[in-house]
Design an enzyme around this catalytic site. Structure first.
Site, PDB file in Angstrom:
ATOM      1  N   GLU A  33       0.846  -1.202   0.000  1.00  0.00           N
ATOM      2  CA  GLU A  33       0.000   0.000   0.000  1.00  0.00           C
ATOM      3  C   GLU A  33       0.880   1.250   0.000  1.00  0.00           C
ATOM      4  O   GLU A  33       1.880   1.318   0.729  1.00  0.00           O
ATOM      5  CB  GLU A  33      -0.871  -0.045   1.266  1.00  0.00           C
ATOM      6  CG  GLU A  33      -2.276   0.417   1.065  1.00  0.00           C
ATOM      7  CD  GLU A  33      -3.085  -0.450   0.103  1.00  0.00           C
ATOM      8  OE1 GLU A  33      -3.099  -0.137  -1.110  1.00  0.00           O
ATOM      9  OE2 GLU A  33      -3.722  -1.412   0.556  1.00  0.00           O
ATOM     10  N   THR A  35       2.886   2.081  -2.160  1.00  0.00           N
ATOM     11  CA  THR A  35       4.193   1.779  -2.738  1.00  0.00           C
ATOM     12  C   THR A  35       4.221   2.089  -4.232  1.00  0.00           C
ATOM     13  O   THR A  35       5.287   2.259  -4.807  1.00  0.00           O
ATOM     14  CB  THR A  35       4.548   0.287  -2.554  1.00  0.00           C
ATOM     15  OG1 THR A  35       3.398  -0.480  -2.903  1.00  0.00           O
ATOM     16  CG2 THR A  35       4.957  -0.012  -1.133  1.00  0.00           C
ATOM     17  N   SER A 126     -13.428   4.528  -8.910  1.00  0.00           N
ATOM     18  CA  SER A 126     -13.076   5.513  -9.945  1.00  0.00           C
ATOM     19  C   SER A 126     -12.210   4.876 -11.024  1.00  0.00           C
ATOM     20  O   SER A 126     -12.401   5.139 -12.214  1.00  0.00           O
ATOM     21  CB  SER A 126     -12.409   6.741  -9.337  1.00  0.00           C
ATOM     22  OG  SER A 126     -11.249   6.399  -8.643  1.00  0.00           O
ATOM     23  N   GLU A 158      -6.928  10.962 -13.314  1.00  0.00           N
ATOM     24  CA  GLU A 158      -6.939  11.306 -11.884  1.00  0.00           C
ATOM     25  C   GLU A 158      -6.028  12.508 -11.627  1.00  0.00           C
ATOM     26  O   GLU A 158      -6.391  13.420 -10.891  1.00  0.00           O
ATOM     27  CB  GLU A 158      -6.435  10.122 -11.044  1.00  0.00           C
ATOM     28  CG  GLU A 158      -7.258   8.863 -11.171  1.00  0.00           C
ATOM     29  CD  GLU A 158      -8.349   8.748 -10.122  1.00  0.00           C
ATOM     30  OE1 GLU A 158      -8.427   9.615  -9.229  1.00  0.00           O
ATOM     31  OE2 GLU A 158      -9.132   7.783 -10.217  1.00  0.00           O
ATOM     32  N   ASP A 170      -4.408   0.856  -9.211  1.00  0.00           N
ATOM     33  CA  ASP A 170      -5.843   0.585  -9.362  1.00  0.00           C
ATOM     34  C   ASP A 170      -6.212   0.354 -10.820  1.00  0.00           C
ATOM     35  O   ASP A 170      -6.932  -0.588 -11.159  1.00  0.00           O
ATOM     36  CB  ASP A 170      -6.663   1.763  -8.819  1.00  0.00           C
ATOM     37  CG  ASP A 170      -6.310   2.083  -7.376  1.00  0.00           C
ATOM     38  OD1 ASP A 170      -5.572   1.288  -6.754  1.00  0.00           O
ATOM     39  OD2 ASP A 170      -6.747   3.135  -6.890  1.00  0.00           O
TER      40      ASP A 170
HETATM   41  C1  GLA Z   1      -5.174   4.686  -3.979  1.00  0.00           C
HETATM   42  C2  GLA Z   1      -4.398   5.077  -5.221  1.00  0.00           C
HETATM   43  C3  GLA Z   1      -3.368   4.008  -5.582  1.00  0.00           C
HETATM   44  C4  GLA Z   1      -2.513   3.629  -4.401  1.00  0.00           C
HETATM   45  C5  GLA Z   1      -3.375   3.360  -3.162  1.00  0.00           C
HETATM   46  C6  GLA Z   1      -2.552   3.138  -1.930  1.00  0.00           C
HETATM   47  O1  GLA Z   1      -5.962   3.562  -4.227  1.00  0.00           O
HETATM   48  O2  GLA Z   1      -5.258   5.280  -6.302  1.00  0.00           O
HETATM   49  O3  GLA Z   1      -2.583   4.429  -6.669  1.00  0.00           O
HETATM   50  O4  GLA Z   1      -1.552   4.614  -4.141  1.00  0.00           O
HETATM   51  O5  GLA Z   1      -4.290   4.409  -2.910  1.00  0.00           O
HETATM   52  O6  GLA Z   1      -1.803   1.978  -2.056  1.00  0.00           O
END
Ligand code: GLA
Length: 377
Positions: A33, A35, A126, A158, A170
């Site tokens: 997370e 990262t 999203s 984004e 994501d």
């Molecule tokens: C959100 C962001 C991702 C990532 C996570 C944390 O989901 O969109 O790119 O940075 O937070 O791991």
């Protein structure tokens, strides 16, 4: 939730005739997370929940949208420099503009869409929206962009149209998902591998705290800025390339806060690799232990948790759950729990009861099935 038949019906009512249906999923992340924007590793998988859209080109320069769940409509000209003000429509506007910038000859279209990824739960609703439209429009308008390029179009949306400086995790997961497999992505090189995910004797369960998670305007970008400051001082492009020794050497020059942020990230990059080794040995207990360590880092050092998420993770620990942590960007949303089969029902019942007693609101359990990525239906 709105099913495909209702979306097709809504399309016929609003625009007449039929459109083509596309789907893109939300995601979970087992570990790794915050990262991704540090060039590190992530370990996500797509889920079966996502966004479905029914679309059709309309031979005009106008895009007409209807968000069936929200019962909201919007239209904009593809050449408009401004685009709609409402955030969820801006995701689609951004995708249109970024596809055009990438050379896809996007024209006007009509679309009705809806989905079943809970909004603001940290499951990337999203990204699902961006990837659903990026994939569909690329297909409709003859673009030849690969999945990673489409994922980057979602990410650029984004950054430029919504103001969240997110990483690639994501959108990558939404585009590349595969049934029954998690993916380990090296966010620096873009290389990734599928890892079969059939944890014998265990199940994954998300528990939505129902604390509204909203990365727009959240301290998400500040976290990223901390990481970038430390990387710049260390003379590396991304924090992933900073060693523990370098971090300790830099410590006197860093604010306590920046040091803690970087300390968390370095540890998390190591944890993803350790989890992959443990998975190779079928050692889910060690996977779970690492998940708890991640939560501790996110709570104490990265400071993106909240009381509700901490409570859910502490309850999981108290009840003997193998692994639990907050998932996604933070500031609300879900925990992800790796639960032994025999404990599943007890955990489900207990955590709902104690959460209600503590906060006076319901949490929402969400069972996870690892599904496929963006596609035409
Ligand atoms: C959100 C962001 C991702 C990532 C996570 C944390 O989901 O969109 O790119 O940075 O937070 O791991």
């Amino acid at each position: 939730m709105i099913d495909l038949d209702s979306l097709r019906q809504a399309f016929a009512n609003r625009f007449g005739g039929e459109g083509v249906a596309f789907f893109a999923p939300g995601r979970i992340n087992l570990i790794g997370e915050h990262t991704d924007y540090n060039g590190g590793f992530v370990f996500p998988g797509a889920v079966t929940q996502g966004i479905t859209a029914v679309l059709r080109p309309n031979n005009s320069p106008t895009v007409r949208l209807y968000a069936a769940d929200l019962k909201q409509e919007c239209s904009f000209d593809i050449m408009s420099e401004e685009g709609p003000a409402v955030t969820h429509f801006r995701y689609i506007y951004g995708v249109v503009r970024e596809l055009m910038a990438a050379g896809v000859m996007v024209q006007g279209f009509d679309a009705v869409y809806g989905g079943d990824v809970p909004l603001g739960a940290g499951m990337s609703s999203s990204a699902a929206l961006e990837c659903c439209f990026a994939n569909a429009l690329c297909d409709f308008f003859g673009g030849r962009l690969d999945k990673m390029t489409l994922a980057k179009i979602g990410q650029a949306t984004e950054h430029k149209y919504v103001g969240v400086k997110c990483g690639i995790m994501d959108q990558f997961a939404s585009m590349h998902g595969r049934e029954g497999a998690l993916m380990r992505l090296d966010c620096r090189s873009g290389e990734f591998q599928y890892f079969p995910w059939h944890p014998e004797g265990y199940r994954l369960l998300l528990v939505n705290s129902c604390v509204k998670h909203e990365l727009v305007g959240s301290p998400y970008n500040e976290r990223r800025a901390s990481c970038e400051r430390v990387a710049a001082l260390a003379g590396v492009e991304a924090l992933r390339d900073c060693t523990w020794e370098e971090l300790e050497t830099l410590k006197p020059q860093l604010s306590g806060e920046d040091y803690r942020r970087a300390y968390y990230v370095l540890g998390e990059v190591d944890r993803v690799l350790s989890v992959c080794d443990s998975l190779g040995r079928g050692d889910y207990e060690t996977v779970g232990h690492q998940m708890y360590l991640t939560h501790e880092g996110l709570r104490r050092d990265y400071e993106v948790s909240c009381d509700e998420l901490d409570f859910l993770v502490n309850e999981a620990r108290r009840l003997g759950v193998t692994g639990a942590r907050m998932m996604g960007g933070g500031f609300g949303g879900c925990t992800i729990n790796l639960v032994r089969n025999e404990l599943y029902e007890t955990f489900l019942a207990e955590v709902q009861a104690t959460y209600r007693a503590r906060f006076g609101v319901e949490c929402q359990p969400i069972p996870v099935i690892i599904g496929a990525g963006a596609r035409q239906l």
